[in-house]
Design an enzyme around this catalytic site. Structure first.
Site, PDB file in Angstrom:
ATOM      1  N   PHE A  31     117.344  40.085 -46.398  1.00 44.08           N
ATOM      2  CA  PHE A  31     116.017  39.545 -46.089  1.00 44.08           C
ATOM      3  C   PHE A  31     115.432  39.045 -47.408  1.00 44.08           C
ATOM      4  O   PHE A  31     116.084  38.180 -48.044  1.00 44.08           O
ATOM      5  CB  PHE A  31     115.235  40.574 -45.278  1.00 44.08           C
ATOM      6  CG  PHE A  31     115.681  40.478 -43.834  1.00 44.08           C
ATOM      7  CD1 PHE A  31     116.981  40.819 -43.471  1.00 44.08           C
ATOM      8  CD2 PHE A  31     114.842  39.965 -42.862  1.00 44.08           C
ATOM      9  CE1 PHE A  31     117.439  40.660 -42.151  1.00 44.08           C
ATOM     10  CE2 PHE A  31     115.282  39.821 -41.534  1.00 44.08           C
ATOM     11  CZ  PHE A  31     116.573  40.155 -41.188  1.00 44.08           C
ATOM     12  N   TYR A  48     120.715  24.931 -47.412  1.00 42.68           N
ATOM     13  CA  TYR A  48     121.114  26.261 -47.918  1.00 42.68           C
ATOM     14  C   TYR A  48     121.397  27.190 -46.732  1.00 42.68           C
ATOM     15  O   TYR A  48     122.463  27.797 -46.643  1.00 42.68           O
ATOM     16  CB  TYR A  48     120.021  26.849 -48.818  1.00 42.68           C
ATOM     17  CG  TYR A  48     120.090  28.354 -48.947  1.00 42.68           C
ATOM     18  CD1 TYR A  48     119.220  29.171 -48.242  1.00 42.68           C
ATOM     19  CD2 TYR A  48     121.058  28.959 -49.734  1.00 42.68           C
ATOM     20  CE1 TYR A  48     119.306  30.554 -48.325  1.00 42.68           C
ATOM     21  CE2 TYR A  48     121.148  30.334 -49.838  1.00 42.68           C
ATOM     22  CZ  TYR A  48     120.265  31.121 -49.122  1.00 42.68           C
ATOM     23  OH  TYR A  48     120.355  32.489 -49.206  1.00 42.68           O
ATOM     24  N   LYS A  51     125.044  29.014 -45.120  1.00 44.74           N
ATOM     25  CA  LYS A  51     125.256  30.434 -44.789  1.00 44.74           C
ATOM     26  C   LYS A  51     125.741  30.562 -43.341  1.00 44.74           C
ATOM     27  O   LYS A  51     126.645  31.332 -43.041  1.00 44.74           O
ATOM     28  CB  LYS A  51     123.973  31.242 -44.999  1.00 44.74           C
ATOM     29  CG  LYS A  51     123.540  31.382 -46.449  1.00 44.74           C
ATOM     30  CD  LYS A  51     124.587  32.086 -47.302  1.00 44.74           C
ATOM     31  CE  LYS A  51     124.129  32.277 -48.725  1.00 44.74           C
ATOM     32  NZ  LYS A  51     125.177  32.875 -49.583  1.00 44.74           N
ATOM     33  N   SER A 111     122.438  35.774 -45.389  1.00 46.52           N
ATOM     34  CA  SER A 111     120.973  35.741 -45.494  1.00 46.52           C
ATOM     35  C   SER A 111     120.333  35.716 -44.117  1.00 46.52           C
ATOM     36  O   SER A 111     120.894  35.181 -43.167  1.00 46.52           O
ATOM     37  CB  SER A 111     120.564  34.479 -46.265  1.00 46.52           C
ATOM     38  OG  SER A 111     119.173  34.249 -46.146  1.00 46.52           O
ATOM     39  N   SER A 128     126.460  28.520 -63.796  1.00 49.65           N
ATOM     40  CA  SER A 128     125.697  27.317 -63.426  1.00 49.65           C
ATOM     41  C   SER A 128     124.281  27.712 -63.006  1.00 49.65           C
ATOM     42  O   SER A 128     123.342  26.939 -63.125  1.00 49.65           O
ATOM     43  CB  SER A 128     126.398  26.594 -62.274  1.00 49.65           C
ATOM     44  OG  SER A 128     126.550  27.471 -61.172  1.00 49.65           O
ATOM     45  N   ARG A 167     103.958  25.429 -46.754  1.00 46.85           N
ATOM     46  CA  ARG A 167     105.145  24.818 -47.375  1.00 46.85           C
ATOM     47  C   ARG A 167     106.068  24.368 -46.252  1.00 46.85           C
ATOM     48  O   ARG A 167     106.443  25.188 -45.395  1.00 46.85           O
ATOM     49  CB  ARG A 167     105.839  25.845 -48.267  1.00 46.85           C
ATOM     50  CG  ARG A 167     107.091  25.346 -48.956  1.00 46.85           C
ATOM     51  CD  ARG A 167     107.626  26.332 -49.978  1.00 46.85           C
ATOM     52  NE  ARG A 167     108.150  27.551 -49.332  1.00 46.85           N
ATOM     53  CZ  ARG A 167     108.754  28.526 -50.010  1.00 46.85           C
ATOM     54  NH1 ARG A 167     108.875  28.470 -51.328  1.00 46.85           N
ATOM     55  NH2 ARG A 167     109.224  29.596 -49.366  1.00 46.85           N
ATOM     56  N   PHE A 222     129.357  36.802 -54.019  1.00 47.17           N
ATOM     57  CA  PHE A 222     127.943  36.451 -54.257  1.00 47.17           C
ATOM     58  C   PHE A 222     127.793  34.980 -54.643  1.00 47.17           C
ATOM     59  O   PHE A 222     126.726  34.408 -54.514  1.00 47.17           O
ATOM     60  CB  PHE A 222     127.380  37.279 -55.428  1.00 47.17           C
ATOM     61  CG  PHE A 222     127.277  38.743 -55.196  1.00 47.17           C
ATOM     62  CD1 PHE A 222     128.178  39.634 -55.776  1.00 47.17           C
ATOM     63  CD2 PHE A 222     126.263  39.262 -54.413  1.00 47.17           C
ATOM     64  CE1 PHE A 222     128.071  40.999 -55.586  1.00 47.17           C
ATOM     65  CE2 PHE A 222     126.147  40.637 -54.216  1.00 47.17           C
ATOM     66  CZ  PHE A 222     127.050  41.500 -54.804  1.00 47.17           C
TER      67      PHE A 222
END
Ligand code: WQD
Length: 336
Positions: free
Chosen positions: A180, A151, A155, A126, A36, A295, A82
């Site tokens: 990182f 996201y 985690k 992460s 995907s 951002r 993963f």
């Protein structure tokens, strides 16, 4: 006898580079991926580098029947997980997609591991779990602040989920690897990062701009309280990251507890502007960039204290930013 290892999301950027290292170091691996967010091209690259066609099954970690078929046909010692969606930007636009995919993949995998008595899990986490840390460089005792994106929240939730499942059981051992900023590519340029559409991440945007695929790189803000005003990050070569997974496989049996987390970084903060300038210096190519507005959601500075990984995994980064940028550029050029 080397362990037999399942890599979920094994055709992805970090998964493929880890697969190469595991194969070359004699491990027997099986990759699963639903494509995907990844591409079969990396499987070809793995074969060319290792001269071994990696065992592979296409399927979705949320599909309990698929997982049952995989675990019933293979006796795994360890799983490296993963498989997850990882775009900060996309997670803000599609939170339900991210929570469903990243959490259900984890719970279905844990059920399958429990049903087949597979007791070693290495989880792809992460640094985003920390949010903006109060203390820099950040170590593993830093508290989880409110995640900046869905996201990052997935985690954090997966790490909490793992903590509770380990506590409720007696055998499951978990290592969470908090990446990182992974950058670069295998030196052969046979595998590397394959962002889908317009890259969110800095280095693929840099290399695509240098290759003329993007008009210019925008540096998102130079009014932060950092030496040159741009954000600070800890950019780690993907090959160093891959080796950290091999070290985790080797050391998971000798951890102080059944649930440990490790920061995987260089321990040095590099600014966004500094990386752009280093890219130009290393490659000698022109890079069209300008400073633009910040951002939303970006944290100002984060880089690792990697001491725990050095002490308990016997791992530290070996490759430089220069090498990572040169490898990233070599990979980009062969994509053309
Ligand atoms: C790095 C810096 C941007 C693009 C996220 C996740 C992390 C990991 C990597 C999955 C920031 C600046 C970027 C551009 C820019 N995810 N930038 N112009 O946001 O640090 O980390 O991606 O593996 O878990 O949190 O990475 O590469 O997006 O940005 O100036 O065109 O580069 O503002 O300061 P980030 P990034």
């Amino acid at each position: 006898m080397k362990k037999r290892i399942l890599l979920t999301g094994g055709a992805g950027y970090i998964g493929a580079h880890t697969a190469v290292e595991l194969i070359l170091q004699g491990y027997d691996i099986l990759l699963i991926d639903d494509f995907s967010k990844s591409n079969k091209a990396l499987l070809t690259g793995i074969e060319k580098i290792t001269n071994k066609c990696p065992s592979f099954q296409e399927g979705d970690c949320k599909d309990s029947k698929f997982l049952e078929s995989i675990f019933s046909k293979n006796k795994f010692d360890t799983v490296i997980h993963f498989a997850a969606y990882k775009s900060v930007k996309e997670s803000v636009q599609e939170p339900l997609l991210y929570y469903d995919n990243n959490l259900r993949s984890m719970t279905e995998l844990l059920r399958a591991m429990n049903n087949f008595a597979v007791n070693e899990l290495i989880f792809s986490s992460s640094c985003t779990v920390y949010g903006q840390p109060d203390v820099i460089p950040v170590d593993e005792t830093a508290p989880f602040k409110r995640a900046e994106s869905p996201y990052g929240a997935t985690k954090q939730m997966c790490e909490r989920l793992l903590e509770d499942v380990v506590l409720a059981g007696e055998k499951l051992k978990v290592i969470s690897l908090r990446y990182f900023n992974p950058i670069g590519a295998h030196p052969s340029a046979l595998i590397g990062e394959l962002p889908i559409g317009v890259p969110d991440n800095l280095v693929p945007y840099v290399t695509q701009t240098a290759a003329g695929l993007r008009e210019k790189l925008t540096i998102f803000g130079d009014d932060y309280s950092t030496p040159d005003g741009s954000c600070l990050r800890d950019f780690i070569h993907v090959m160093d990251l891959a080796q950290a997974h091999v070290s985790a496989v080797e050391k998971i049996d000798s951890m102080p507890s059944r649930n440990e987390a490790f920061n995987l970084g260089t321990g040095e903060g590099v600014s966004v502007l500094g990386l752009a300038r280093k890219f130009i210096e290393v490659t000698g190519v022109k890079l069209n960039y300008e400073v633009g507005p910040r951002r939303p959601g970006d944290i100002e500075k984060v880089y690792a204290n990697p001491a725990k990984a050095k002490k308990l995994l016997g791992w530290q980064t070996k490759l430089t930013l220069e090498t990572a940028l040169a490898d990233a550029w070599r990979w980009q050029k062969q994509l053309a």
